[in-house]
Scaffold this motif. Structure first.
Motif, mmCIF file in Angstrom:
data_model
loop_
_atom_site.group_PDB
_atom_site.id
_atom_site.type_symbol
_atom_site.label_atom_id
_atom_site.label_comp_id
_atom_site.label_asym_id
_atom_site.label_seq_id
_atom_site.Cartn_x
_atom_site.Cartn_y
_atom_site.Cartn_z
ATOM 1 N N ASP A 43 0.809 -1.224 0.000
ATOM 2 C CA ASP A 43 0.000 0.000 0.000
ATOM 3 C C ASP A 43 0.839 1.269 0.000
ATOM 4 O O ASP A 43 0.550 2.209 -0.742
ATOM 5 C CB ASP A 43 -0.967 0.020 1.179
ATOM 6 N N ASP A 44 1.876 1.315 0.811
ATOM 7 C CA ASP A 44 2.730 2.512 0.842
ATOM 8 C C ASP A 44 3.438 2.697 -0.499
ATOM 9 O O ASP A 44 3.572 3.826 -0.983
ATOM 10 C CB ASP A 44 3.749 2.438 1.978
ATOM 11 N N ASP A 45 3.880 1.585 -1.091
ATOM 12 C CA ASP A 45 4.503 1.664 -2.407
ATOM 13 C C ASP A 45 3.506 2.177 -3.437
ATOM 14 O O ASP A 45 3.840 3.018 -4.270
ATOM 15 C CB ASP A 45 5.027 0.299 -2.847
ATOM 16 N N LEU A 46 2.273 1.669 -3.369
ATOM 17 C CA LEU A 46 1.252 2.112 -4.317
ATOM 18 C C LEU A 46 1.019 3.608 -4.191
ATOM 19 O O LEU A 46 0.940 4.313 -5.202
ATOM 20 C CB LEU A 46 -0.059 1.352 -4.109
ATOM 21 N N LYS A 47 0.945 4.113 -2.993
ATOM 22 C CA LYS A 47 0.747 5.552 -2.801
ATOM 23 C C LYS A 47 1.905 6.347 -3.411
ATOM 24 O O LYS A 47 1.688 7.383 -4.045
ATOM 25 C CB LYS A 47 0.573 5.876 -1.320
ATOM 26 N N TYR A 48 3.106 5.863 -3.224
ATOM 27 C CA TYR A 48 4.276 6.520 -3.827
ATOM 28 C C TYR A 48 4.149 6.531 -5.353
ATOM 29 O O TYR A 48 4.311 7.584 -5.992
ATOM 30 C CB TYR A 48 5.570 5.819 -3.410
ATOM 31 N N TYR A 49 3.849 5.375 -5.947
ATOM 32 C CA TYR A 49 3.777 5.290 -7.408
ATOM 33 C C TYR A 49 2.590 6.063 -7.975
ATOM 34 O O TYR A 49 2.687 6.630 -9.065
ATOM 35 C CB TYR A 49 3.778 3.830 -7.872
ATOM 36 N N LEU A 50 1.482 6.121 -7.256
ATOM 37 C CA LEU A 50 0.359 6.949 -7.698
ATOM 38 C C LEU A 50 0.751 8.425 -7.679
ATOM 39 O O LEU A 50 0.399 9.181 -8.590
ATOM 40 C CB LEU A 50 -0.875 6.716 -6.820
ATOM 41 N N SER A 51 1.496 8.834 -6.647
ATOM 42 C CA SER A 51 1.980 10.222 -6.574
ATOM 43 C C SER A 51 2.906 10.529 -7.739
ATOM 44 O O SER A 51 2.812 11.600 -8.361
ATOM 45 C CB SER A 51 2.720 10.462 -5.251
ATOM 46 N N GLU A 52 3.799 9.599 -8.029
ATOM 47 C CA GLU A 52 4.720 9.783 -9.148
ATOM 48 C C GLU A 52 3.960 9.844 -10.472
ATOM 49 O O GLU A 52 4.284 10.648 -11.340
ATOM 50 C CB GLU A 52 5.759 8.655 -9.187
ATOM 51 N N SER A 53 2.964 8.995 -10.627
ATOM 52 C CA SER A 53 2.170 8.989 -11.848
ATOM 53 C C SER A 53 1.455 10.319 -12.032
ATOM 54 O O SER A 53 1.474 10.904 -13.122
ATOM 55 C CB SER A 53 1.159 7.834 -11.814
ATOM 56 N N TYR A 54 0.836 10.800 -10.964
ATOM 57 C CA TYR A 54 0.165 12.106 -11.018
ATOM 58 C C TYR A 54 1.168 13.181 -11.451
ATOM 59 O O TYR A 54 0.875 14.004 -12.323
ATOM 60 C CB TYR A 54 -0.439 12.458 -9.654
ATOM 61 N N HIS A 55 2.329 13.165 -10.853
ATOM 62 C CA HIS A 55 3.355 14.163 -11.164
ATOM 63 C C HIS A 55 3.787 14.062 -12.639
ATOM 64 O O HIS A 55 3.861 15.085 -13.342
ATOM 65 C CB HIS A 55 4.553 13.985 -10.239
ATOM 66 N N LEU A 56 4.058 12.850 -13.118
ATOM 67 C CA LEU A 56 4.475 12.668 -14.507
ATOM 68 C C LEU A 56 3.407 13.161 -15.484
ATOM 69 O O LEU A 56 3.708 13.848 -16.455
ATOM 70 C CB LEU A 56 4.759 11.188 -14.792
ATOM 71 N N VAL A 57 2.165 12.798 -15.216
ATOM 72 C CA VAL A 57 1.082 13.194 -16.119
ATOM 73 C C VAL A 57 0.848 14.701 -16.056
ATOM 74 O O VAL A 57 0.691 15.353 -17.086
ATOM 75 C CB VAL A 57 -0.205 12.393 -15.808
ATOM 76 N N SER A 58 0.867 15.268 -14.866
ATOM 77 C CA SER A 58 0.628 16.712 -14.761
ATOM 78 C C SER A 58 1.747 17.508 -15.425
ATOM 79 O O SER A 58 1.496 18.556 -16.029
ATOM 80 C CB SER A 58 0.421 17.147 -13.309
ATOM 81 N N LEU A 59 2.979 17.025 -15.339
ATOM 82 C CA LEU A 59 4.082 17.720 -16.014
ATOM 83 C C LEU A 59 3.979 17.617 -17.530
ATOM 84 O O LEU A 59 4.557 18.434 -18.245
ATOM 85 C CB LEU A 59 5.429 17.187 -15.542
ATOM 86 N N GLY A 60 3.247 16.625 -18.012
ATOM 87 C CA GLY A 60 3.037 16.480 -19.448
ATOM 88 C C GLY A 60 2.006 17.451 -20.003
ATOM 89 O O GLY A 60 1.878 17.610 -21.221
ATOM 90 N N LEU A 61 1.269 18.103 -19.111
ATOM 91 C CA LEU A 61 0.305 19.108 -19.541
ATOM 92 C C LEU A 61 1.036 20.395 -19.905
ATOM 93 O O LEU A 61 2.130 20.658 -19.404
ATOM 94 C CB LEU A 61 -0.697 19.388 -18.417
ATOM 95 N N SER A 62 0.426 21.186 -20.731
ATOM 96 C CA SER A 62 1.046 22.461 -21.091
ATOM 97 C C SER A 62 1.105 23.373 -19.863
ATOM 98 O O SER A 62 0.321 23.221 -18.921
ATOM 99 C CB SER A 62 0.240 23.147 -22.198
ATOM 100 N N LYS A 63 2.032 24.312 -19.892
ATOM 101 C CA LYS A 63 2.121 25.278 -18.789
ATOM 102 C C LYS A 63 0.810 26.031 -18.645
ATOM 103 O O LYS A 63 0.367 26.301 -17.532
ATOM 104 C CB LYS A 63 3.277 26.258 -19.023
ATOM 105 N N ARG A 64 0.211 26.352 -19.756
ATOM 106 C CA ARG A 64 -1.070 27.067 -19.735
ATOM 107 C C ARG A 64 -2.147 26.231 -19.037
ATOM 108 O O ARG A 64 -2.899 26.751 -18.215
ATOM 109 C CB ARG A 64 -1.481 27.401 -21.154
ATOM 110 N N LYS A 65 -2.206 24.937 -19.376
ATOM 111 C CA LYS A 65 -3.207 24.057 -18.770
ATOM 112 C C LYS A 65 -2.947 23.897 -17.275
ATOM 113 O O LYS A 65 -3.875 23.927 -16.468
ATOM 114 C CB LYS A 65 -3.201 22.690 -19.469
ATOM 115 N N ARG A 66 -1.675 23.735 -16.890
ATOM 116 C CA ARG A 66 -1.344 23.608 -15.460
ATOM 117 C C ARG A 66 -1.754 24.873 -14.707
ATOM 118 O O ARG A 66 -2.309 24.802 -13.607
ATOM 119 C CB ARG A 66 0.138 23.311 -15.270
ATOM 120 N N LYS A 67 -1.490 26.025 -15.307
ATOM 121 C CA LYS A 67 -1.873 27.283 -14.663
ATOM 122 C C LYS A 67 -3.395 27.385 -14.546
ATOM 123 O O LYS A 67 -3.922 27.767 -13.505
ATOM 124 C CB LYS A 67 -1.315 28.470 -15.441
#
Length: 123
Positions: free
Chosen positions: A90-114
């Motif tokens: 479970d703790d590993d899953l939470k870490y990897y879900l956090s990383e996934s969120y971060h990777l996907v959000s960084l793939g969004l345009s700066k405009r979309k993130r803003k």
């Protein structure tokens, strides 16, 4: 981890949306892009899929309790499915879900993130 805890954790990230699709899977998105999927295997046990870095994909592909995510990985996309959901990971899953969120959000345009109010800082 059960689906309720998975959903509660995924909704804690900023600017997420949740839909049920693909035969009842719990699909979590940021900016319209998928970062986590909760579903059930053929035996009815919960399984969770998420995007990973290339290094984590290589590592987790051979780790106990994980497999390359069906459909995604067969198309060359770096997604892993956690199949070991007895609670030990479970703790590993939470870490990897956090990383996934971060990777996907960084793939969004700066405009979309803003627009979504997401900064480039990690949680």
């Amino acid at each position: 981890m059960e689906h309720d805890e998975f959903n509660h954790f995924c909704c804690s990230f900023p600017a997420t949306s949740h839909v049920i699709q693909w035969r009842g899977s719990e699909v979590w998105k940021v900016g319209g892009k998928v970062f986590a999927i909760g579903s059930r295997n053929k035996q009815g046990h919960p399984v969770y899929s998420f995007k990973t870095s290339a290094i984590n994909f290589d590592f987790l592909s051979d780790a106990e309790g994980y497999i390359p995510a069906p459909y995604f990985a067969s198309r060359g996309i770096k997604w892993i499915q956690q199949t070991g959901t007895s609670g030990e990971l479970d703790d590993d899953l939470k870490y990897y879900l956090s990383e996934s969120y971060h990777l996907v959000s960084l793939g969004l345009s700066k405009r979309k993130r803003k627009e979504l109010g997401i900064d480039d800082q990690r949680r």
